[in-house]
Write a protein that holds these residues in place. Structure first.
Motif, PDB file in Angstrom:
ATOM      1  N   SER A 339     104.112  -8.426   0.144  1.00 16.12           N
ATOM      2  CA  SER A 339     105.336  -9.127   0.530  1.00 16.12           C
ATOM      3  C   SER A 339     105.979  -9.699  -0.721  1.00 16.12           C
ATOM      4  O   SER A 339     105.317  -9.865  -1.762  1.00 16.12           O
ATOM      5  CB  SER A 339     105.030 -10.250   1.532  1.00 16.12           C
ATOM      6  OG  SER A 339     104.180 -11.216   0.937  1.00 16.12           O
ATOM      7  N   GLY A 340     107.257 -10.006  -0.630  1.00 14.60           N
ATOM      8  CA  GLY A 340     107.966 -10.569  -1.773  1.00 14.60           C
ATOM      9  C   GLY A 340     109.450 -10.566  -1.545  1.00 14.60           C
ATOM     10  O   GLY A 340     109.925 -10.307  -0.427  1.00 14.60           O
ATOM     11  N   VAL A 341     110.193 -10.844  -2.606  1.00 14.06           N
ATOM     12  CA  VAL A 341     111.650 -10.872  -2.537  1.00 14.06           C
ATOM     13  C   VAL A 341     112.191  -9.865  -3.535  1.00 14.06           C
ATOM     14  O   VAL A 341     111.456  -9.339  -4.378  1.00 14.06           O
ATOM     15  CB  VAL A 341     112.187 -12.286  -2.843  1.00 14.06           C
ATOM     16  CG1 VAL A 341     111.663 -13.289  -1.817  1.00 14.06           C
ATOM     17  CG2 VAL A 341     111.807 -12.722  -4.253  1.00 14.06           C
ATOM     18  N   VAL A 342     113.492  -9.611  -3.419  1.00 18.00           N
ATOM     19  CA  VAL A 342     114.144  -8.698  -4.347  1.00 18.00           C
ATOM     20  C   VAL A 342     113.924  -9.174  -5.779  1.00 18.00           C
ATOM     21  O   VAL A 342     114.070 -10.357  -6.085  1.00 18.00           O
ATOM     22  CB  VAL A 342     115.642  -8.596  -4.038  1.00 18.00           C
ATOM     23  CG1 VAL A 342     116.362  -7.762  -5.104  1.00 18.00           C
ATOM     24  CG2 VAL A 342     115.869  -7.987  -2.656  1.00 18.00           C
ATOM     25  N   ALA A 384     113.750  -3.539  -4.731  1.00 13.75           N
ATOM     26  CA  ALA A 384     115.200  -3.376  -4.784  1.00 13.75           C
ATOM     27  C   ALA A 384     115.841  -4.028  -3.565  1.00 13.75           C
ATOM     28  O   ALA A 384     115.152  -4.503  -2.653  1.00 13.75           O
ATOM     29  CB  ALA A 384     115.548  -1.897  -4.848  1.00 13.75           C
ATOM     30  N   GLU A 385     117.154  -4.029  -3.529  1.00 13.85           N
ATOM     31  CA  GLU A 385     117.877  -4.619  -2.401  1.00 13.85           C
ATOM     32  C   GLU A 385     117.761  -3.707  -1.188  1.00 13.85           C
ATOM     33  O   GLU A 385     118.330  -2.625  -1.125  1.00 13.85           O
ATOM     34  CB  GLU A 385     119.355  -4.807  -2.770  1.00 13.85           C
ATOM     35  CG  GLU A 385     120.139  -5.594  -1.743  1.00 13.85           C
ATOM     36  CD  GLU A 385     119.559  -6.982  -1.527  1.00 13.85           C
ATOM     37  OE1 GLU A 385     119.071  -7.236  -0.411  1.00 13.85           O
ATOM     38  OE2 GLU A 385     119.582  -7.793  -2.464  1.00 13.85           O
ATOM     39  N   THR A 386     116.953  -4.160  -0.247  1.00 10.80           N
ATOM     40  CA  THR A 386     116.752  -3.402   0.987  1.00 10.80           C
ATOM     41  C   THR A 386     116.217  -4.367   2.035  1.00 10.80           C
ATOM     42  O   THR A 386     116.486  -5.577   1.951  1.00 10.80           O
ATOM     43  CB  THR A 386     115.782  -2.222   0.755  1.00 10.80           C
ATOM     44  OG1 THR A 386     115.633  -1.485   1.963  1.00 10.80           O
ATOM     45  CG2 THR A 386     114.426  -2.671   0.250  1.00 10.80           C
ATOM     46  N   PHE A 404     103.464  -1.028   5.175  1.00 11.24           N
ATOM     47  CA  PHE A 404     104.533  -2.017   5.373  1.00 11.24           C
ATOM     48  C   PHE A 404     104.591  -3.034   4.231  1.00 11.24           C
ATOM     49  O   PHE A 404     103.566  -3.567   3.806  1.00 11.24           O
ATOM     50  CB  PHE A 404     104.325  -2.757   6.699  1.00 11.24           C
ATOM     51  CG  PHE A 404     105.470  -3.648   7.082  1.00 11.24           C
ATOM     52  CD1 PHE A 404     106.615  -3.121   7.655  1.00 11.24           C
ATOM     53  CD2 PHE A 404     105.407  -5.018   6.853  1.00 11.24           C
ATOM     54  CE1 PHE A 404     107.673  -3.934   8.007  1.00 11.24           C
ATOM     55  CE2 PHE A 404     106.462  -5.835   7.200  1.00 11.24           C
ATOM     56  CZ  PHE A 404     107.606  -5.296   7.778  1.00 11.24           C
ATOM     57  N   PHE A 405     105.828  -3.287   3.773  1.00  9.64           N
ATOM     58  CA  PHE A 405     106.094  -4.342   2.788  1.00  9.64           C
ATOM     59  C   PHE A 405     107.064  -5.325   3.427  1.00  9.64           C
ATOM     60  O   PHE A 405     108.123  -4.942   3.929  1.00  9.64           O
ATOM     61  CB  PHE A 405     106.701  -3.772   1.510  1.00  9.64           C
ATOM     62  CG  PHE A 405     106.901  -4.803   0.425  1.00  9.64           C
ATOM     63  CD1 PHE A 405     105.888  -5.086  -0.475  1.00  9.64           C
ATOM     64  CD2 PHE A 405     108.094  -5.511   0.328  1.00  9.64           C
ATOM     65  CE1 PHE A 405     106.060  -6.040  -1.464  1.00  9.64           C
ATOM     66  CE2 PHE A 405     108.277  -6.466  -0.649  1.00  9.64           C
ATOM     67  CZ  PHE A 405     107.240  -6.736  -1.554  1.00  9.64           C
ATOM     68  N   ASP A 406     106.670  -6.585   3.424  1.00  6.25           N
ATOM     69  CA  ASP A 406     107.479  -7.639   4.047  1.00  6.25           C
ATOM     70  C   ASP A 406     108.427  -8.221   2.995  1.00  6.25           C
ATOM     71  O   ASP A 406     108.000  -8.955   2.104  1.00  6.25           O
ATOM     72  CB  ASP A 406     106.554  -8.726   4.598  1.00  6.25           C
ATOM     73  CG  ASP A 406     107.303  -9.753   5.428  1.00  6.25           C
ATOM     74  OD1 ASP A 406     108.502  -9.556   5.658  1.00  6.25           O
ATOM     75  OD2 ASP A 406     106.679 -10.754   5.828  1.00  6.25           O
ATOM     76  N   LEU A 407     109.722  -7.858   3.108  1.00  8.56           N
ATOM     77  CA  LEU A 407     110.718  -8.335   2.163  1.00  8.56           C
ATOM     78  C   LEU A 407     111.376  -9.593   2.707  1.00  8.56           C
ATOM     79  O   LEU A 407     112.012  -9.566   3.768  1.00  8.56           O
ATOM     80  CB  LEU A 407     111.782  -7.263   1.909  1.00  8.56           C
ATOM     81  CG  LEU A 407     112.925  -7.638   0.977  1.00  8.56           C
ATOM     82  CD1 LEU A 407     112.394  -7.982  -0.412  1.00  8.56           C
ATOM     83  CD2 LEU A 407     113.946  -6.519   0.894  1.00  8.56           C
ATOM     84  N   SER A 408     111.207 -10.700   2.033  1.00 13.12           N
ATOM     85  CA  SER A 408     111.761 -11.985   2.480  1.00 13.12           C
ATOM     86  C   SER A 408     113.152 -12.197   1.879  1.00 13.12           C
ATOM     87  O   SER A 408     113.432 -11.771   0.753  1.00 13.12           O
ATOM     88  CB  SER A 408     110.844 -13.136   2.048  1.00 13.12           C
ATOM     89  OG  SER A 408     109.558 -12.970   2.601  1.00 13.12           O
ATOM     90  N   PRO A 409     114.046 -12.886   2.641  1.00  9.25           N
ATOM     91  CA  PRO A 409     115.346 -13.244   2.075  1.00  9.25           C
ATOM     92  C   PRO A 409     115.187 -14.348   1.033  1.00  9.25           C
ATOM     93  O   PRO A 409     114.195 -15.079   1.032  1.00  9.25           O
ATOM     94  CB  PRO A 409     116.125 -13.745   3.285  1.00  9.25           C
ATOM     95  CG  PRO A 409     115.067 -14.285   4.198  1.00  9.25           C
ATOM     96  CD  PRO A 409     113.858 -13.398   3.997  1.00  9.25           C
ATOM     97  N   GLY A 431     118.125  -9.896  -0.138  1.00  4.11           N
ATOM     98  CA  GLY A 431     117.259  -9.592   0.992  1.00  4.11           C
ATOM     99  C   GLY A 431     117.821  -9.982   2.336  1.00  4.11           C
ATOM    100  O   GLY A 431     117.069 -10.130   3.300  1.00  4.11           O
ATOM    101  N   PHE A 432     119.144 -10.143   2.425  1.00  9.42           N
ATOM    102  CA  PHE A 432     119.741 -10.519   3.707  1.00  9.42           C
ATOM    103  C   PHE A 432     119.875  -9.319   4.638  1.00  9.42           C
ATOM    104  O   PHE A 432     120.004  -9.480   5.845  1.00  9.42           O
ATOM    105  CB  PHE A 432     121.128 -11.144   3.490  1.00  9.42           C
ATOM    106  CG  PHE A 432     121.123 -12.404   2.653  1.00  9.42           C
ATOM    107  CD1 PHE A 432     119.992 -13.222   2.583  1.00  9.42           C
ATOM    108  CD2 PHE A 432     122.252 -12.770   1.925  1.00  9.42           C
ATOM    109  CE1 PHE A 432     120.003 -14.378   1.811  1.00  9.42           C
ATOM    110  CE2 PHE A 432     122.260 -13.923   1.163  1.00  9.42           C
ATOM    111  CZ  PHE A 432     121.130 -14.729   1.094  1.00  9.42           C
ATOM    112  N   GLY A 433     119.844  -8.114   4.079  1.00  9.40           N
ATOM    113  CA  GLY A 433     120.042  -6.914   4.883  1.00  9.40           C
ATOM    114  C   GLY A 433     121.513  -6.545   4.936  1.00  9.40           C
ATOM    115  O   GLY A 433     122.395  -7.391   4.830  1.00  9.40           O
ATOM    116  N   ALA A 434     121.776  -5.240   5.114  1.00 12.18           N
ATOM    117  CA  ALA A 434     123.158  -4.752   5.099  1.00 12.18           C
ATOM    118  C   ALA A 434     123.960  -5.247   6.285  1.00 12.18           C
ATOM    119  O   ALA A 434     125.181  -5.395   6.219  1.00 12.18           O
ATOM    120  CB  ALA A 434     123.160  -3.229   5.068  1.00 12.18           C
ATOM    121  N   SER A 435     123.287  -5.532   7.385  1.00 13.91           N
ATOM    122  CA  SER A 435     123.979  -6.054   8.578  1.00 13.91           C
ATOM    123  C   SER A 435     123.135  -7.164   9.188  1.00 13.91           C
ATOM    124  O   SER A 435     121.928  -7.270   8.927  1.00 13.91           O
ATOM    125  CB  SER A 435     124.219  -4.934   9.598  1.00 13.91           C
ATOM    126  OG  SER A 435     122.990  -4.365   9.996  1.00 13.91           O
TER     127      SER A 435
END
Length: 503
Positions: A339-342, A384-386, A404-409, A431-435
């Motif tokens: 897990s982590g952030v961009v 990366a940003e995803t 699975f990788f847990d991407l946090s905002p 890490g907000f997501g595209a939508s």
């Protein structure tokens, strides 16, 4: 070609015959060279018995001749008490031994009659020279001390051995090979040996049987196609033709693709040998560590952890089989961290990634990740940003399993820093997501935003909801939250002046 080194090895040509003698009288008969030992006819005349003699060379640990081992049929008469053995460098006349006492071996002493057995053996030690020839006759003594006439005469010539050939001409590790020649002599463990050609020198073979004219050996592990060498004492001779060591043959590999330490890989073929011993299986040069079973026609293994795509080979001794192509699939074991952030880096641990990246890729939720280090077992990437999702390694056109990788905002800033209900606030981060989906924004004390003006991976614009109070802003994406490091100051909306009147 023969080469003389420390000592001379040897053996013999024999004159062997049937002889007759009786205590106190009688005569013997000599024979011509070339007659082989074997059963003899009973001679005529009272008291006469069939008789056989044999001789072979004795050597010391350096292979130097030290004497002759003479064997003869034991006289079974109850009155026989012993024997005198006579030796000379010229023929010994037949008949009465009187006057030839100086030719007796064993220091002139009688050789005692053994209590049982069919043969009597005596080692005559006297250091004979190469190319010398020696003659032997024997007498038997009865219980009154009377000595018989001489036996037949036996001769032995001390000569070097000759290695003439071997059969069969080809085989594999563990097979028997019979070497032919003459005068191989009595085998001495310390000095006599047979060697096969190896990759980097001679390899000694195990001796199954050693006879005067025939040696049986076992093809040793590590033997390769080349001459065979026979060494007797310090003398050695190499074969004029090569012994062909047959390599193992792979006819099929099933399956032809897999990842490390997963399914059983069955290799079928021939000449693998009945047991593994020191034999190995390699995948593109990487040796297998897990062997499930081994037989002469089938080997079952698992793909080794460090394997890469390439040929599977079976190596028996120093002889490798043909290669059969095998695809090593990439497989992810775990992520560290998961897990982590961009902008964070993490390491992918697994197998079959390939030694270099080349055209291979890593993706997180379908988005390619920058790679800072690539190895067959580990890959280091940057987030990366995803969005949260599966990490997949694609190597050689083959995709791995997904982990699975847990991407946090992560909220990095917001503007303005001071505002009031009903006004817009721009939240920046990663890490907000595209939508938006099910993601949310909260103001202090869990006051949820109800109006979202826009949502992007790096920026969100919201309207400050009723009830908002001074405090940090929280962004929640797929259950993971990020809280701003600073607080927004919520003030009352400014009043409205309706009119100004001058007094």
């Amino acid at each position: 070609m023969k080469r003389l080194t420390l000592a001379i090895g040897v053996i013999v040509s024999l004159l062997i015959a049937a002889a007759v003698f009786s205590c106190g009288g009688g005569g013997g008969s000599s024979i011509q060279p070339g007659i082989s030992p074997g059963p003899v006819q009973n001679p005529t005349g009272p008291g006469q018995k069939p008789f056989r003699m044999y001789a072979e060379l004795i050597k010391n640990s350096s292979g130097v001749p030290t004497g002759v081992r003479v064997s003869w049929t034991r006289v079974t008469a109850s009155t026989a008490v012993g024997y005198y053995l006579y030796r000379d460098d010229e023929t010994i006349p037949a008949g009465n031994p009187a006057g030839y006492e100086a030719l007796r071996v064993n220091g002139g002493e009688m050789i005692g009659q053994p209590g049982s057995g069919t043969m009597v053996t005596f080692d005559d030690s006297f250091d004979p020279e190469i190319d010398s020839k020696w003659y032997y006759r024997l007498t038997v003594v009865n219980d009154t001390g009377d000595e018989s006439d001489f036996s037949n005469e036996l001769s032995i010539t001390i000569s070097s051995f000759d290695f003439t050939g071997f059969s069969p001409s080809s085989g594999t590790v563990g097979d028997d090979v019979v070497l032919s020649g003459t005068n191989f002599g009595v085998h001495d463990d310390a000095e006599d040996a047979v060697y096969f050609t190896g990759e980097s020198g001679w390899i000694e073979a195990a001796i199954s049987d050693w006879e005067q004219e025939e040696i049986t050996v076992i093809v040793p592990v590590g033997a390769v196609t080349g001459p065979i060498r026979v060494e007797v004492g310090g003398l050695y001779e190499d074969s004029t033709s090569n012994y062909t060591v047959l390599a193992p043959v792979i006819s099929n590999v099933s399956p032809t693709s897999d990842y490390a330490e997963h399914n059983n890989i069955t290799i079928t073929g021939s000449r693998f040998e009945a047991t593994q011993g020191t034999s190995t299986v390699t995948f593109n040069g990487v040796q297998v560590s897990t062997y499930v079973s081994w037989s002469d026609t089938q080997v079952v293994v698992k793909v080794p952890n460090d394997a890469t795509t390439g040929d599977v080979k079976v190596k028996v001794g120093a002889n490798a089989s043909n290669g059969v192509s095998f695809t090593v699939l990439p497989h992810i074991d775990y992520l560290d961290p998961a897990s982590g952030v961009v902008g964070d880096t993490f390491v992918i641990h697994g197998t079959g990634f390939g030694a270099t990246q080349g055209a291979s890729t890593v993706t997180l939720s379908g988005v390619g990740l920058p790679v800072s280090n690539w190895g067959n077992r580990t890959i280091t990437v940057t987030v990366a940003e995803t969005v949260s999702g599966n990490v997949v390694v694609t190597a050689g056109g083959n995709a791995s399993n997904g982990v699975f990788f847990d991407l946090s905002p992560k909220v990095t800033s917001f503007t303005p820093s001071r505002s009031w209900v009903g006004q817009s606030v721009t939240i920046n981060g990663t890490g907000f997501g595209a939508s938006r989906g099910t993601s949310k924004v909260y103001f202090h004390n869990g006051v949820e935003v109800t109006t979202y003006t826009s949502w992007g991976a790096n920026q969100i614009i919201v309207v400050i909801p009723a009830g908002a109070v001074t405090g940090p802003i929280t962004v929640e994406v797929d259950g993971d939250t990020s809280v701003s490091s600073s607080s927004i100051l919520i003030v009352l909306a400014p009043p409205w002046l309706d009119d100004v009147i001058q007094y």
